[in-house]
Design a protein around this motif. Structure first.
Motif, PDB file in Angstrom:
ATOM      1  N   ARG A 139     126.109 121.483  57.395  1.00 52.13           N
ATOM      2  CA  ARG A 139     124.751 121.021  57.105  1.00 52.13           C
ATOM      3  C   ARG A 139     123.808 122.185  56.844  1.00 52.13           C
ATOM      4  O   ARG A 139     122.915 122.106  55.988  1.00 52.13           O
ATOM      5  CB  ARG A 139     124.228 120.188  58.280  1.00 52.13           C
ATOM      6  N   GLU A 142     124.654 123.670  53.455  1.00 50.05           N
ATOM      7  CA  GLU A 142     124.319 122.662  52.453  1.00 50.05           C
ATOM      8  C   GLU A 142     122.821 122.662  52.174  1.00 50.05           C
ATOM      9  O   GLU A 142     122.387 122.608  51.017  1.00 50.05           O
ATOM     10  CB  GLU A 142     124.766 121.287  52.961  1.00 50.05           C
ATOM     11  N   ALA A 143     122.032 122.727  53.248  1.00 48.17           N
ATOM     12  CA  ALA A 143     120.581 122.790  53.079  1.00 48.17           C
ATOM     13  C   ALA A 143     120.165 124.099  52.407  1.00 48.17           C
ATOM     14  O   ALA A 143     119.234 124.126  51.587  1.00 48.17           O
ATOM     15  CB  ALA A 143     119.893 122.640  54.436  1.00 48.17           C
ATOM     16  N   ARG A 201     116.618 116.345  46.631  1.00 53.38           N
ATOM     17  CA  ARG A 201     117.915 116.711  47.221  1.00 53.38           C
ATOM     18  C   ARG A 201     117.751 117.724  48.346  1.00 53.38           C
ATOM     19  O   ARG A 201     118.447 117.654  49.371  1.00 53.38           O
ATOM     20  CB  ARG A 201     118.826 117.276  46.134  1.00 53.38           C
ATOM     21  N   ALA A 205     118.912 117.113  52.241  1.00 53.16           N
ATOM     22  CA  ALA A 205     119.800 118.027  52.947  1.00 53.16           C
ATOM     23  C   ALA A 205     119.152 118.555  54.228  1.00 53.16           C
ATOM     24  O   ALA A 205     119.800 118.656  55.279  1.00 53.16           O
ATOM     25  CB  ALA A 205     120.192 119.191  52.039  1.00 53.16           C
TER      26      ALA A 205
END
Length: 407
Positions: A139, A142-143, A201, A205
């Motif tokens: 995570r 991804e962020a 997006r 995220a």
């Protein structure tokens, strides 16, 4: 012809113009580290309560296994009176205490099974903690990647707006046609749509990261340090092996418990008769040994063997998977480092190339199209460097995760 050439330059800039200039890695808003983020995510995990309850269950089983008593003791009291016409007036009272007790072999195997069960829960606790760490790592990066994309789109929009403003000034001055201004403006609108999508997006995220960890922003995104020393066994593999040990202990316990535990009783009897001056007291001891058979205990032993086979298969699969994941993560790290080195070298060369083209343009030796293309390629190379830095950070995290290393 001049207007046509400039229109082509504008279209080329819209395609090749950079998405992001070089900038320092974004600093964390909070003072959190990856370790504190993972600890907070673990505290928020739903698995904590379940595993803590299982720890208490295993502790209770170990405490019970240490006792020689196999069940609850039974206290009984009986009294008998003589009601016959013999006038003996006989009265009898008896107090007894009985309890099932483990045989030495049964007690030892139960203690071993309870110990292996406790070790299994502890290993599963570490495995669950490693799984939470892996989810946090995913995570987090991804962020970070979504933020990079948003920064690229923002920078692209900024450059498109600057280009459109410059074209608009030349259209008003009569140097360019109105169609060139419309072309530049539609590129701005397209960039605005890309920014809106990228912002959505990035927000999604970051929201997934916040729900998992409870922290409002990302920690420092420096790549995790890699340890060269030998690491302990991966928590996933340790949990699988602990399950095998617990299943094997369960089979030994089932084999030792082919018969029910014997019962031991102590009784105190008080007899009193009218013709006797003193009452008669006696103490009795009784032992009951149930007779077991192999057929009676066969279902339990078969079930234990099935559990051993299942656990052994899971352990073998876990061992192969852990080794493959570590090998793949090591290869991904090498590829990410090579890509970053190549992207850095490319960016260095293109910065020098742009400087030479801009100097030549100022001297009238190069055209505007070459300057725009040099700028576009340079910014594109800078964007690739930042993207590869994120990829390298993710590769470090994946390798530590595959090795079962917690920060």
């Amino acid at each position: 012809m001049r207007a046509c050439r400039l229109s082509l330059c504008i279209a080329g800039a819209a395609i090749f113009l950079p998405c992001l200039a070089v900038a320092a890695p974004f600093a964390p808003v909070t003072g959190a580290t990856l370790k504190t983020v993972i600890e907070n995510a673990w505290a928020r995990s739903a698995q904590v309560s379940t595993l803590e309850a299982r720890q208490e269950e295993a502790a209770a089983a170990r405490s019970t296994a240490r006792s020689w008593i196999a069940g609850s003791p039974t206290l009984s009291l009986s009294q008998r009176n003589d009601r016959s016409p013999s006038q003996r007036e006989q009265r009898e009272s008896e107090l007894s205490l009985s309890a099932p007790v483990w045989l030495p072999g049964q007690k030892t195997t139960r203690e071993a099974w309870a110990a292996r069960s406790s070790e299994e829960v502890s290993a599963q606790l570490l495995q669950a903690r490693l799984a939470v760490a892996g989810e946090v790592r995913i995570r987090l990066w991804e962020a970070a990647a979504a933020r990079e994309v948003l920064a690229e789109k923002d920078d692209h929009l900024h450059h498109m707006e600057q280009l459109a403003a410059a074209v608009a000034r030349r259209v008003r001055a009569g140097d360019l046609a109105r169609s060139d201004g419309l072309l530049a403006q539609q590129e701005v609108h397209a960039a605005q749509v890309d920014v809106a999508l990228a912002r959505t997006r990035a927000a999604e995220a970051l929201a997934r990261y916040r729900v998992l960890t409870g922290f409002p922003d990302l920690p420092s995104l420096e790549p995790e340090p890699l340890r060269d020393v030998a690491e302990p066994v991966n928590a996933r593999l340790a949990a699988a092996r602990a399950t095998v040990s617990r299943a094997q202990a369960g089979l030994r316990m089932a084999e030792a418990a082919r018969g029910a535990p014997p019962s031991f009783a102590v009784s105190l009897r008080h007899e009193q008769e009218r013709n006797l001056g003193e009452p008669n007291r006696s103490i009795g001891i009784a032992l009951q040994i149930p007779l077991g058979s192999e057929a009676r205990n066969r279902p339990a032993e078969t079930l234990a063997r099935t559990q051993i086979a299942t656990a052994a298969a899971d352990a073998a699969q876990a061992e192969a998977s852990v080794a493959l994941d570590a090998s793949l993560a090591q290869e991904q790290l090498a590829n990410a480092q090579a890509a970053l080195d190549a992207a850095t070298s490319r960016a260095t060369a293109l910065h020098e190339y742009r400087s030479l083209i801009e100097n030549a343009f100022r001297l009238g030796e190069r055209g505007l199209a070459e300057v725009l293309r040099a700028n576009a390629l340079t910014h594109e190379a800078d964007v690739a460097v930042r993207q590869q830095r994120v990829a390298l950070g993710l590769a470090h995290a994946q390798l530590n995760q595959a090795r079962g290393i917690l920060p």
